[in-house]
Design an enzyme around this catalytic site. Structure first.
Site, PDB file in Angstrom:
ATOM      1  CB  CYS A 147      -5.301  -3.549   3.516  1.00 33.05           C
ATOM      2  SG  CYS A 147      -6.256  -2.099   3.134  1.00 33.05           S
ATOM      3  CG  LEU A 185      -2.011  -1.152   1.044  1.00 30.39           C
ATOM      4  CD1 LEU A 185      -2.793  -1.329   2.324  1.00 30.39           C
ATOM      5  CD2 LEU A 185      -2.959  -0.885  -0.119  1.00 30.39           C
ATOM      6  CG  ASN A 212      -8.341  -1.654  -0.174  1.00 30.79           C
ATOM      7  OD1 ASN A 212      -8.941  -2.688   0.101  1.00 30.79           O
ATOM      8  ND2 ASN A 212      -7.064  -1.648  -0.516  1.00 30.79           N
TER       9      ASN A 212
END
Ligand SMILES: Cc1cc2nc3c(=O)[nH]c(=O)nc-3n(C[C@H](O)[C@H](O)[C@H](O)COP(=O)(O)OP(=O)(O)OC[C@H]3O[C@@H](n4cnc5c(N)ncnc54)[C@H](O)[C@@H]3O)c2cc1C
Ligand SMILES: Cc1cc2nc3c(=O)[nH]c(=O)nc-3n(C[C@H](O)[C@H](O)[C@H](O)COP(=O)(O)OP(=O)(O)OC[C@H]3O[C@@H](n4cnc5c(N)ncnc54)[C@H](O)[C@@H]3O)c2cc1C
Ligand SMILES: Cc1cc2nc3c(=O)[nH]c(=O)nc-3n(C[C@H](O)[C@H](O)[C@H](O)COP(=O)(O)O)c2cc1C
Ligand SMILES: Cc1cc2nc3c(=O)[nH]c(=O)nc-3n(C[C@H](O)[C@H](O)[C@H](O)COP(=O)(O)O)c2cc1C
Ligand code: FES
Ligand code: FES
Lengths: 331, 271, 331, 271
Positions: free
Chosen positions: A145, A86, A142
């Protein structure tokens, strides 16, 4: 034992690809997926960005994040694993350096975002809202993750937690929130319901499946974090199943479908399963023009099959007719 | 120059010794974009054959040679699934090419000897560097230190001889040059240059342990060195973030495909 | 940036493949997987069944079951979907017509079984125990039937339910129970723990992922039940991840690994992830000798890598060494 | 005869009209097992090329022709992913063969006219049946009803002519034979035979709608008919249970690969 529907081919020119996602009009149903299109710039070498319906950016967090140690990627059969970590430039730099170029394209800008904890999600939604307002069409949240360490897993797998997080973010911004769900759950429908009830404008389905690969020669995992996210054609059957389940069970929730789309036929499968639009991810790496190629193939295929609009395609799935009844002999 | 993607045709697939082969390709972007003909030594292309859906991503290969007419070649060996399929390519088969990508090696500078250190499939960018230097009439400024497992593992030596590039060879089995790793004679060369105050720099491409040894040598003797790195790549143009290279500097990582593949020994953050 | 471990190749002849699963000795670690080897007979045309370590039968229920309507299978990228419907001859016919031949081979006989409800599972375990006793080495309890309609899903996805079911079956038989888990869960470790605590002798990981495919020309699902089980190389990364997770978190629970194994290298990856033995499934369809080919490749690869025993391979996974530390400049 | 699996070599890939092609293969099981040379009309082989891991399963093809020396051929068309790859096969490429599999059509019986009904890629087993009948000197007992989209869709007609098999053609566009489906003239032939008390039986292979029409005709006129069915297959030898065929009888399903692919019109449980 079932004949094809008698379809009358039409001209590709009369296929009308305009569609909408929630209240958002889209020029056509093919977007580029988060993490597979960076912030768009590099693709300008290969295509006219304005030809896309839109794109979802690499996931943005309140502050910049470095990525994971390497190796970060490896290939598997019809798929790849990634553990990028990320990595991103952070909300401020995104708003300053990346967003203006995207906004200038006149396409639908979906900003994928996350936080490192509950408060981080809300903060990120607030920062993006404050800094951009109408310049962002969708905040794609999101909650899946695999690469965030503690607590993160529950955002995407426990309906009550997802509900609370979604609600908090919805309240923090005027921009519609689309929640991107993880497929690593037993029941995708309850997750979709939970975020819908919390005010999500739609869901993106699916993020990557968690997977692993081993290099038997080094006797080590092939990616440094041991586990990574599996994407590509390998996961398409799982993605289609989840899109179909949610479309069936949660009728008024718009779905953006993705997972293994590399052709127009793949995209049409997602529309038929119930997606309102689709995103092309991993395919962009090998073919920077992949989204536009998918679009062209989709148009040609819809024409061949006599499907004139995206609305006609979405959810037009028919059931396989039942077999003739069987009776045990002697009855 | 901005990279482009286009379809190229295989024009030849030539076997060398040691399992190496050279793939010659011909093709140009149709949209008038930049072509691989403009590639410089150290730059690379991403290649993908008609691999269906099993192998998704293209593979990276250093450019070995370019013709102004759009033909170019790469040199490789069959390691895994992609390169094994590439070994079977025949003329007229087609490949998708993305390139030219990455940042090249620095060109030779007056008064500085450039020592090329090569091993295995690391030869191509250095071979290209030498060819380029020869064309510019400065090949005598270059030296090649080239290591391999055995004699067959050292290929294209005649080219270097033809360009008047001095070369020192080493093989693990002693079947050509000195026995052992090429970084041993290289260490002598570097120490000697430092002792004599000779200006040298190192350009290296090859297996990671060789690059690590070159880096150590360069840092120890405070000599400039450029390493051409190989990391797993998915895209090759800076979007997947898969090809991270750990570096010292303001950020912990830079990217092999866009910031490299050529990095300085100093910036690479290796143990 | 990490060198290979310096390995000294050894002769394939000295590689010792004998191993054990729980208390069960196995001639080597390669078995054939349930539903992919029927009851074994047909394979006798292609290989000597005695060369296998063992096999897991098609899932047996208390009474015979017909299968699902067709189409029942379709191919996907590096995988296939199936919805056979747990068709089987039933416990009585299995014991009478199939088991004696298998027993005569002197290999490890794993009988895969299930019930249509809680009581059916217990009944099946009891029937098989009563009818065979020592003739069955393992009862492989399939709690992951995507194709059973009501309630079945909870057996494989709710730890407490799996615990209760496992305990009841363990108490119904003297034969060791190995529970075959479904990958369609958020947390495979809690499932493994639950069945271990209920007395399972081990776990089989993994069954198929639930998936879907659509024929855009007929506008119908490609299999009659809409959803089916995804198997083959596509799912290997998910399978390996789950084997590794369970091996790490539940150390004394033997794992039989499976999911996409088509080569000796695949099998070795599973051993390194922590499996005590493996099963080869889908690969048998294309290559009836697949399990033996996997075995031969495994032996050759272990020799090449200097791995002398299965025990040395299982769990020999090393961590990727950490990178040199990074410090922001100016510190 | 028990099926075997072995590697065969492509000896030819011949193009016909209509996109059809004939693949000739040569190979024998090395373990002395049964060979495809013993195949009978209606039996099939499973074929798989060097497809890596994307396409897992072999594809089923009716045997078109066998030589006693172990050569055999199949006829096909590029539909999907497997057959498209097979179209590109060249001599010396290799394929894995499993076979012979399944149960054949019944041979001709004295006094009964056998009417072969073919369409598309359904021709091969009926072509084989006619060749066999010709070799046995009973080809005049056979008739062929053969339908296609257009003239190019009808292939290998000369063979039937050479064997003295009477044939009735039909094309959807009327470019050969009568215009429309071949089941229309067939219906006349069947009705006429029933009216005259002539003993006939039907052997059909082709697209499902054609088989459904043949079945209906057979049931209506109480004529024996055998249908060669195509179901999705993974294994071909009775273990995956994927190729179920709905039937009337003690069990709701039988299996295309082991119980078929030839089924009687009566047993098939179609709407
Ligand atoms: C910038 C750049 C330039 C490159 N230039 C060249 C070149 O000119 N010629 C060339 O042959 N290769 C070159 N490579 C390496 C090449 O990209 C890889 O060999 C290729 O990715 C392997 O693909 P594959 O499909 O055959 O292997 P895969 O199936 O993808 O991998 C199989 C296994 O082999 C390992 N492996 C891959 N490559 C090597 C290697 N070189 N040595 C040892 N193990 C390996 C992988 O880690 C993996 O474990 C370059 C790589 C980069 C990043
Ligand atoms: C017993 C048996 C005998 C057969 N004999 C022959 C033969 O002699 N010659 C021959 O060409 N084929 C024959 N087939 C059919 C052949 O096996 C299929 O064409 C093949 O499976 C298609 O593989 P593919 O990989 O090209 O298509 P896939 O990629 O597997 O399928 C693509 C799509 O095409 C559809 N499809 C597949 N085949 C057909 C078809 N025939 N018509 C319409 N749509 C189709 C599938 O349903 C699927 O939707 C036979 C099948 C069986 C079961
Ligand atoms: C390298 C890589 C990075 C990704 N990064 C993100 C991300 O930052 N945020 C996110 O929501 N999804 C991310 N994804 C998931 C994709 O957006 C997509 O959901 C998934 O890959 C499935 O689609 P595909 O099979 O078409 O790639 C990433 C995927 C890949 C392969
Ligand atoms: C056609 C088919 C039928 C199966 N039937 C069963 C079954 O009856 N019981 C069971 O536990 N698993 C069954 N499985 C799952 C396999 O045993 C195995 O767990 C799975 O396919 C993953 O392994 P693979 O990728 O090697 O096939 C079946 C799989 C296939 C493909
Ligand atoms: S290879 Fe994708 S960013 Fe470098
Ligand atoms: S194809 Fe597998 S049982 Fe018939």
């Amino acid at each position: 034992m079932t004949a094809l529907p008698r379809t009358v081919p039409i001209s590709p020119d009369v296929v009308d690809l305009r569609c909408s996602f929630a209240s958002l009009p889209l020029r056509h149903p093919v977007l580029a997926a988060s993490g597979c299109f960076a912030y768009g710039q590099q693709f300008a070498d290969f295509l006219d960005l304005r030809a896309l319906a839109g794109l979802s950016t690499k996931g943005i967090s309140p502050r910049p994040r470095p990525g994971n140690p390497l190796p970060r990627i490896c290939e598997t059969a019809s798929g790849m694993l990634n553990s990028i970590g990320l990595e991103n430039v952070g909300a401020a730099a995104f708003l300053r350096d990346k967003l203006p170029m995207l906004r200038a394209q006149g396409i639908s800008v979906w900003v994928n975002f996350f936080g490192e904890d509950f408060a981080g999600y809300v903060e990120c939604a607030r920062l993006l809202d404050a800094g951009a307002g109408a310049g962002i069409d969708v905040l794609e949240m999101n909650i899946s993750c695999p690469n965030i360490k503690k607590g993160g897993i529950e955002f995407g797998t426990v309906p009550e937690v997802a509900h609370r997080l979604t609600r908090a973010c919805v309240e923090a911004t005027r921009i519609p929130i689309v929640v991107k769900l993880t497929p690593n759950v037993a029941d995708i429908v309850e997750m979709a319901r939970a975020v819908k009830e919390a005010g999500a404008a739609g869901v993106s389905l699916i993020n990557t499946l968690t997977g692993m690969a081993i290099d038997v020669r080094t006797r080590m995992p092939r990616i440094a974090t041991t586990y990574g996210g599996l994407s590509g054609p390998a996961i398409k059957p799982v993605a289609l199943r989840m899109v179909h389940q949610v479309a069936r069970a949660v009728p008024d929730l718009p779905i953006c479908g993705m997972g293994g789309i590399v052709s127009g036929e793949d995209a049409l499968e997602f529309l038929m399963a119930g997606a309102a639009c689709v995103q092309v991810g991993t395919a962009n790496f090998a073919r920077p023009r992949a989204a536009l190629e998918v679009l062209a193939e989709l148009r040609a295929l819809m024409a061949e099959l006599g499907i004139a609009t995206v609305g006609e395609a979405t959810g037009c799935l028919r059931a396989i007719p039942p077999e003739a009844p069987w009776e045990p002999p002697g009855n | 120059m901005a990279p482009t993607q286009f379809i190229a045709r295989v024009t030849a697939n030539r076997r060398l010794t040691g399992g190496y082969f050279i793939l010659e390709l011909s093709g140009q972007p149709t949209d008038g974009g930049g072509s691989v003909a403009a590639a410089e030594p150290g730059q690379f292309v991403m290649l993908r054959g008609e691999w269906g859906r099993e192998l998704l991503n293209p593979r990276a290969f250093s450019v070995l040679h370019v013709d102004p007419d759009g033909c170019f070649s790469v040199m490789l060996k069959a390691y895994g699934r992609g390169t094994t399929r590439m070994k079977a390519l025949r003329p007229d088969d087609s490949m998708t090419v993305t390139g030219p990508l990455g940042r090249p090696f620095p060109g030779p500078r007056p008064g500085v000897a450039q020592i090329l250190v090569a091993g295995g499939v690391g030869l191509p960018p250095l071979h290209f560097q030498a060819r380029r230097a020869h064309a510019l009439g400065v090949a005598t400024q270059l030296e090649l230190y080239y290591g391999g497992r055995d004699r067959d593992d050292l290929v294209l030596l005649d080219d270097f001889a033809g360009w008047d590039v001095r070369h020192v060879l080493a093989t693990e089995d002693g079947s050509a040059g000195t026995k052992g790793f090429v970084t041993v004679p290289l260490a002598g060369r570097v120490a000697d240059a430092r002792a004599r105050g000779e200006a040298i720099e190192l350009l290296a491409c090859g297996p990671t342990p060789m690059l690590a040894a070159v880096r150590k040598l360069a840092l120890e003797h405070d000599v400039d060195a450029w390493l051409c790195l190989e990391e797993q790549m998915a895209c090759g143009f800076g979007v997947c973030l898969g090809c991270a290279v750990p570096v010292h500097g303001p950020q912990p990582y830079r990217y092999c495909c866009t910031d490299g593949p050529v990095f300085t020994a100093k910036e690479v953050r290796w143990p």
